[in-house]
Design a protein around this motif. Structure first.
Motif, PDB file in Angstrom:
ATOM      1  N   THR A 116       0.828  -1.214   0.000  1.00 44.87           N
ATOM      2  CA  THR A 116       0.000   0.000   0.000  1.00 44.87           C
ATOM      3  C   THR A 116       0.861   1.261   0.000  1.00 44.87           C
ATOM      4  OG1 THR A 116      -0.131   0.064   2.421  1.00 44.87           O
ATOM      5  CG2 THR A 116      -1.837  -1.178   1.255  1.00 44.87           C
ATOM      6  N   SER A 117       2.078   1.136   0.559  1.00 45.10           N
ATOM      7  CA  SER A 117       2.950   2.310   0.601  1.00 45.10           C
ATOM      8  C   SER A 117       3.427   2.714  -0.784  1.00 45.10           C
ATOM      9  CB  SER A 117       4.154   2.019   1.498  1.00 45.10           C
ATOM     10  OG  SER A 117       4.895   0.917   0.979  1.00 45.10           O
ATOM     11  N   LEU A 118       3.410   1.775  -1.728  1.00 42.00           N
ATOM     12  CA  LEU A 118       3.817   2.115  -3.085  1.00 42.00           C
ATOM     13  C   LEU A 118       2.813   3.025  -3.777  1.00 42.00           C
ATOM     14  CD1 LEU A 118       5.229  -1.282  -4.390  1.00 42.00           C
ATOM     15  CD2 LEU A 118       6.512   0.782  -3.820  1.00 42.00           C
ATOM     16  N   VAL A 119       1.596   3.110  -3.232  1.00 34.56           N
ATOM     17  CA  VAL A 119       0.588   3.987  -3.827  1.00 34.56           C
ATOM     18  C   VAL A 119       1.072   5.432  -3.806  1.00 34.56           C
ATOM     19  CG1 VAL A 119      -1.742   4.896  -3.561  1.00 34.56           C
ATOM     20  CG2 VAL A 119      -1.319   2.443  -3.319  1.00 34.56           C
ATOM     21  N   GLY A 120       1.680   5.843  -2.683  1.00 34.93           N
ATOM     22  CA  GLY A 120       2.201   7.206  -2.596  1.00 34.93           C
ATOM     23  C   GLY A 120       3.300   7.451  -3.608  1.00 34.93           C
ATOM     24  N   ALA A 121       4.184   6.440  -3.762  1.00 35.58           N
ATOM     25  CA  ALA A 121       5.237   6.590  -4.761  1.00 35.58           C
ATOM     26  C   ALA A 121       4.643   6.676  -6.163  1.00 35.58           C
ATOM     27  CB  ALA A 121       6.203   5.416  -4.663  1.00 35.58           C
ATOM     28  N   GLY A 122       3.602   5.902  -6.397  1.00 36.60           N
ATOM     29  CA  GLY A 122       2.935   5.950  -7.697  1.00 36.60           C
ATOM     30  C   GLY A 122       2.317   7.313  -7.956  1.00 36.60           C
ATOM     31  N   VAL A 123       1.740   7.906  -6.923  1.00 40.01           N
ATOM     32  CA  VAL A 123       1.152   9.249  -7.064  1.00 40.01           C
ATOM     33  C   VAL A 123       2.238  10.263  -7.405  1.00 40.01           C
ATOM     34  CG1 VAL A 123       0.014  11.123  -5.822  1.00 40.01           C
ATOM     35  CG2 VAL A 123      -0.808   8.767  -5.586  1.00 40.01           C
ATOM     36  N   ALA A 124       3.411  10.133  -6.753  1.00 42.42           N
ATOM     37  CA  ALA A 124       4.510  11.066  -7.015  1.00 42.42           C
ATOM     38  C   ALA A 124       4.964  10.978  -8.468  1.00 42.42           C
ATOM     39  CB  ALA A 124       5.673  10.781  -6.070  1.00 42.42           C
ATOM     40  N   VAL A 125       5.188   9.741  -8.952  1.00 45.44           N
ATOM     41  CA  VAL A 125       5.626   9.567 -10.339  1.00 45.44           C
ATOM     42  C   VAL A 125       4.563  10.085 -11.300  1.00 45.44           C
ATOM     43  CG1 VAL A 125       6.258   7.861 -12.076  1.00 45.44           C
ATOM     44  CG2 VAL A 125       7.128   7.648  -9.739  1.00 45.44           C
ATOM     45  N   LEU A 126       3.289   9.779 -11.007  1.00 47.27           N
ATOM     46  CA  LEU A 126       2.189  10.243 -11.861  1.00 47.27           C
ATOM     47  C   LEU A 126       2.118  11.770 -11.879  1.00 47.27           C
ATOM     48  CD1 LEU A 126      -0.236   9.305 -13.595  1.00 47.27           C
ATOM     49  CD2 LEU A 126      -1.624   9.356 -11.508  1.00 47.27           C
ATOM     50  N   SER A 127       2.370  12.379 -10.735  1.00 48.58           N
ATOM     51  CA  SER A 127       2.318  13.838 -10.650  1.00 48.58           C
ATOM     52  C   SER A 127       3.403  14.476 -11.503  1.00 48.58           C
ATOM     53  CB  SER A 127       2.455  14.288  -9.194  1.00 48.58           C
ATOM     54  OG  SER A 127       1.406  13.756  -8.418  1.00 48.58           O
ATOM     55  N   VAL A 128       4.587  13.883 -11.492  1.00 44.99           N
ATOM     56  CA  VAL A 128       5.679  14.411 -12.301  1.00 44.99           C
ATOM     57  C   VAL A 128       5.359  14.281 -13.787  1.00 44.99           C
ATOM     58  CG1 VAL A 128       8.100  14.087 -12.944  1.00 44.99           C
ATOM     59  CG2 VAL A 128       7.416  14.013 -10.540  1.00 44.99           C
ATOM     60  N   ALA A 129       4.772  13.144 -14.143  1.00 46.87           N
ATOM     61  CA  ALA A 129       4.477  12.902 -15.557  1.00 46.87           C
ATOM     62  C   ALA A 129       3.289  13.722 -16.039  1.00 46.87           C
ATOM     63  CB  ALA A 129       4.202  11.410 -15.781  1.00 46.87           C
ATOM     64  N   GLY A 130       2.247  13.880 -15.195  1.00 47.42           N
ATOM     65  CA  GLY A 130       1.010  14.526 -15.648  1.00 47.42           C
ATOM     66  C   GLY A 130       0.803  15.930 -15.155  1.00 47.42           C
ATOM     67  N   GLY A 131       1.633  16.332 -14.208  1.00 49.27           N
ATOM     68  CA  GLY A 131       1.509  17.702 -13.713  1.00 49.27           C
ATOM     69  C   GLY A 131       0.207  17.934 -12.977  1.00 49.27           C
ATOM     70  N   TYR A 132      -0.333  19.120 -13.181  1.00 52.80           N
ATOM     71  CA  TYR A 132      -1.516  19.587 -12.444  1.00 52.80           C
ATOM     72  C   TYR A 132      -2.703  18.644 -12.587  1.00 52.80           C
ATOM     73  CZ  TYR A 132      -5.311  22.809 -11.145  1.00 52.80           C
ATOM     74  OH  TYR A 132      -6.414  23.387 -10.572  1.00 52.80           O
ATOM     75  N   HIS A 133      -2.972  18.163 -13.814  1.00 56.15           N
ATOM     76  CA  HIS A 133      -4.175  17.368 -14.071  1.00 56.15           C
ATOM     77  C   HIS A 133      -4.039  15.911 -13.586  1.00 56.15           C
ATOM     78  CE1 HIS A 133      -6.410  20.396 -16.344  1.00 56.15           C
ATOM     79  NE2 HIS A 133      -5.241  20.756 -16.906  1.00 56.15           N
ATOM     80  N   SER A 134      -2.834  15.519 -13.140  1.00 54.16           N
ATOM     81  CA  SER A 134      -2.667  14.134 -12.657  1.00 54.16           C
ATOM     82  C   SER A 134      -3.359  13.906 -11.315  1.00 54.16           C
ATOM     83  CB  SER A 134      -1.181  13.810 -12.521  1.00 54.16           C
ATOM     84  OG  SER A 134      -0.590  14.633 -11.516  1.00 54.16           O
ATOM     85  N   ALA A 135      -3.792  14.958 -10.651  1.00 59.18           N
ATOM     86  CA  ALA A 135      -4.449  14.799  -9.355  1.00 59.18           C
ATOM     87  C   ALA A 135      -5.730  13.983  -9.477  1.00 59.18           C
ATOM     88  CB  ALA A 135      -4.748  16.173  -8.756  1.00 59.18           C
ATOM     89  N   VAL A 136      -6.451  14.124 -10.593  1.00 61.32           N
ATOM     90  CA  VAL A 136      -7.726  13.411 -10.740  1.00 61.32           C
ATOM     91  C   VAL A 136      -7.507  11.896 -10.856  1.00 61.32           C
ATOM     92  CG1 VAL A 136      -9.800  13.134 -12.138  1.00 61.32           C
ATOM     93  CG2 VAL A 136      -8.884  15.418 -11.702  1.00 61.32           C
ATOM     94  N   PRO A 137      -6.672  11.376 -11.810  1.00 55.03           N
ATOM     95  CA  PRO A 137      -6.453   9.914 -11.833  1.00 55.03           C
ATOM     96  C   PRO A 137      -5.785   9.405 -10.563  1.00 55.03           C
ATOM     97  CG  PRO A 137      -4.921  11.024 -13.304  1.00 55.03           C
ATOM     98  CD  PRO A 137      -5.941  12.057 -12.889  1.00 55.03           C
ATOM     99  N   ALA A 138      -4.930  10.236  -9.956  1.00 52.67           N
ATOM    100  CA  ALA A 138      -4.295   9.804  -8.707  1.00 52.67           C
ATOM    101  C   ALA A 138      -5.336   9.544  -7.630  1.00 52.67           C
ATOM    102  CB  ALA A 138      -3.293  10.859  -8.244  1.00 52.67           C
TER     103      ALA A 138
END
Length: 762
Positions: free
Chosen positions: A207-229
């Motif tokens: 479950t802790s990898l979810v946060g890491a996944g959010v971080a990577v997704l945020s870098v790749a998608g920027g502002y709009h990545s918050a919704v899929p995250a």
């Protein structure tokens, strides 16, 4: 598996599927409502996951360590649900895609991360010593630094240096999630089996990898990545938690497994990724790029080399453990049958008696020696293997089946709820059919003994042995439970056995001779040799007392050898004194144990050679039970018959007499048992019992006549019996009315008197 964990898992899964579908609709521009809806997925899933953990804690019996861990995880998911519910409220208030997390919400979420890290960190690793602890800290440090380098380089660093800076709350929470991810992975990778199910805690670690996944997704998608995250990635955490609770609920305790050792090598490979990312830098020279590539290659080769060495060491350790297990099994188990052996049996019994009651079933096969002697040891071994399998199946989970040695087995029962007597009967029932590929019938005698905690081990074994001996005395194929006082007759037999040995050495046994008489003339035609014991302190000891003791101790073989030699010596002396017509036969008795003795035929041949007695003057008297003891006994009897020795079937009619027995057995003489002679003198007007005895006596003499056998009637106690037997066709008799057993000198005088009468009669 009860419905509870399935319901929670299904509900969390449904939340994830529903919000994933919502995100797809939102991303393609379909009417899906505001982006704030994405922020509802995590608090809903976390709430359901927390409730699932709560139900599991209430309903599943857990080790105290596991209960503490799951309570802390319950608090963590509850805090997570509260914090993100507050964030969802903010998102709906301003309807922005990336709302600023309120400080209280950030505190709750940070508390959730901290509680989860604390829970995982407190799970014991089972480290046995300081060296293991140091080695594991080194491995975990390598793994922690390697994983942290990758996640910082590609996740957190781009967020910190982004043109649109992230909020402090977001950066702190992402940092905590990355820290939790790395720490969780390096922790749970080293947990084997323990209080917390190993798969469940690894699911929690994921479950802790979810946060890491959010971080990577945020870098790749920027502002709009918050919704899929928020809608897709973050709800995976409660889904994993629900899977973990279900796994703990269904945990049955697997075999212990070695914790992972491959993670440091993976971390070494992972730390090369940030290094390789520098190759694209404009300021880097060709020499610098070459140095980086060489460094990465050396790290990779070292990691591969270490991994190969680790695998080889692991293989050697597995082989060593397998060898130790095999040796341990060989030391504690019987090599032929695979059952536990005497050593393991005694250890287990001693352990049970230290703190509780134990029941022992001593199982001894009846007449197994006959199988070995007649069919060979290979067939006997196959039968023992089949017996072991039958014993194992009949015992089932109720006890530990054991082979003590030879044809002796045992069952140890340590559960007070198991009825030892019912188990003994179950074993006897299982032995009722043919066994092994040779389809042999085998029976067993079972002694049952129960002992309370603190009873000496040898005492319960002695009691079971006494009960087993009593079962054999009752007719074999039987079980007997030990009762107080049972040991007294056996102790008497044991003492008597010791005295028998001394009596043989000191010459305390004497023979007496009972004449066999022609009923028509009263002439002595033969004599039966009977053994008597003149004890120096107890006087004359009855054969009914010492013969069973001699049988039980095996001294009957030596005693029988003495009787045979003395009877033949005395008969040869009488023939030498009174001539060949003075005595037609000398008849010593022979026991079953003597017939099983492989040296018996040689002993008979040697006695005849030493005494010079013709073999046709010797009659060996046998009981029906001795004749029915299998092919080896019949082979011995045929060899004796071929030597010219005659065989008499004693006590005929009391056992399993049949025409087939007389045809298979090379008998020359049949002796009608005394039980058919008693009362036979009553006439036709007598009782039905007397009539039946006369019928049996008539049938025996007619059967013997048809087969060409001589007949002797035993136990004649009056003239009426002698007359009735003569009328039925009997010519020879024996009994107190005709002559009592007498010492050798008295029988000599009887022969002398008979010889004097013969010329006068002529």
């Amino acid at each position: 598996m009860t419905p509870a964990p399935r319901r929670h898992l299904a509900l969390v899964g449904a939340i994830w599927v529903a919000w994933s579908a919502w995100y797809v609709a939102w991303a393609v521009g379909a009417p899906a409502g505001p982006a704030a809806i994405a922020y509802l997925a995590l608090p809903l899933g976390a709430a359901v996951g927390a409730h699932g953990v709560h139900v599991m804690i209430r309903r599943v019996p857990l080790d105290p360590v596991a209960r503490r861990f799951w309570r802390q995880m319950l608090v963590a998911f509850a805090l997570l649900a509260i914090g993100y519910a507050m964030l969802a409220g903010t998102a709906f208030a301003d309807l922005s895609i990336l709302p600023t997390m309120p400080i209280p919400a950030a505190v709750f979420v940070a508390g959730a991360f901290g509680m989860a890290m604390w829970a995982v960190g407190r799970v014991p690793l089972g480290i046995a010593n300081r060296a293991q602890r140091l080695r594991q800290w080194l491995d975990r440090s390598i793994a922690f630094l390697g994983c942290s380098a990758v996640l910082f380089t590609f996740g957190l660093a781009p967020m910190i240096g982004a043109p649109d800076p992230w909020s402090t709350q977001a950066l702190v929470l992402i940092s905590l999630s990355i820290l939790l991810a790395v720490g969780g992975i390096t922790k749970v990778s080293y947990i084997g089996n323990g209080p917390v199910d190993r798969v469940a805690i690894r699911l929690i670690g994921l479950t802790s990898l979810v946060g890491a996944g959010v971080a990577v997704l945020s870098v790749a998608g920027g502002y709009h990545s918050a919704v899929p995250a928020q809608a897709v990635v973050m709800p995976i955490a409660p889904l994993l938690a629900a899977f973990a609770a279900r796994r703990q609920w269904a945990s049955t305790g697997e075999r212990p497994r070695r914790a992972n050792t491959w993670l440091p090598y993976l971390a070494i490979a992972a730390v090369d990724a940030p290094l390789l990312a520098q190759l694209g830098g404009h300021a880097m020279t060709g020499t610098g790029r070459l140095a980086i590539v060489a460094t990465v290659l050396v790290n990779a080769l070292v990691a591969v080399r270490q991994y190969v060495a680790m695998r080889e060491n692991s293989r050697l350790l597995r082989e060593k453990r397998a060898s130790e297990e095999r040796l341990r099994h060989e030391v504690t188990h019987d090599g032929l049958t695979g059952l536990a052996n005497r050593g393991l049996f005694r250890d287990r019994l001693a352990g049970v008696l230290d703190g509780g009651d134990a029941t022992v079933l001593l199982v001894d096969l009846d007449d197994f020696k006959t199988v070995n002697d007649s069919l060979g040891h290979e067939v006997g071994d196959h039968l023992l293997i089949a017996v072991a399998g039958t014993l194992r199946a009949a015992t089932g989970p109720d006890g530990l089946p054991v082979r003590l040695g030879g044809d002796e087995f045992a069952v140890l029962v340590d559960d007070p709820a198991v009825d030892g007597e019912a188990l003994a009967q179950r074993i006897l029932d299982a032995f009722s059919g043919p066994m092994s590929e040779h389809q042999l019938l085998v029976h067993a005698s079972i002694g049952v003994a129960t002992a309370a905690a603190g009873t000496p081990l040898d005492t319960v074994l002695r009691d079971a042995d006494i009960a087993m001996y009593a079962a054999k005395q009752r007719g074999k194929a039987n079980w007997v439970r030990y009762q107080g006082g049972m040991e007294l007759p056996q102790a008497g037999h044991a003492r008597l056995g010791g005295e028998l040995r001394r009596a043989l050495d000191n010459g305390e046994f004497r023979l007496v001779y009972q004449p066999i008489v022609a009923l028509a003339t009263g002439h002595v035609v033969g004599v039966e040799a009977l053994v008597r014991w003149q004890h120096p302190a107890r006087g004359l000891v009855s054969p009914a007392e010492f013969i069973p003791a001699a049988e039980g101790t095996g001294l009957i073989v030596a005693l029988g050898r003495f009787v045979l030699r003395e009877a033949c010596r005395q008969a040869a002396a009488w023939l030498a004194e009174f001539g060949p017509d003075a005595l037609q036969k000398i008849a010593p008795n022979v026991s079953v144990r003597q017939l099983h003795d492989p040296d018996f035929v040689a002993d008979v041949r040697q006695v005849l050679a030493e005494t010079g007695l013709p073999s046709d003057r010797v009659v060996l008297e046998l009981t029906e039970s001795a004749v029915l003891r299998g092919p080896q006994v019949l082979d011995t009897l045929h060899r004796l018959h071929d030597m010219g020795i005659r065989l008499a079937l004693d006590d005929f009619g009391t056992g399993e007499s049949s025409l087939s027995l007389l045809q298979a057995f090379p008998a020359s003489i049949v002796k009608l048992d005394k039980s058919f002679v008693d009362g036979i003198e009553v006439g036709e007007e007598g009782t039905a019992e007397a009539t039946a005895r006369q019928a049996v006596a008539r049938a025996v003499v007619q059967l013997a006549g048809a087969l060409g056998l001589d007949t002797v009637a035993e136990g004649i106690e009056n003239q009426g019996q002698a007359d009735r037997l003569r009328a039925l066709g009997y010519t020879l008799g024996q009994g107190y009315h005709l002559a009592r057993p007498m010492p050798a000198e008295d029988f000599r005088r009887l022969l002398a008197a008979q010889q004097r009468r013969l010329p006068a009669a002529a």
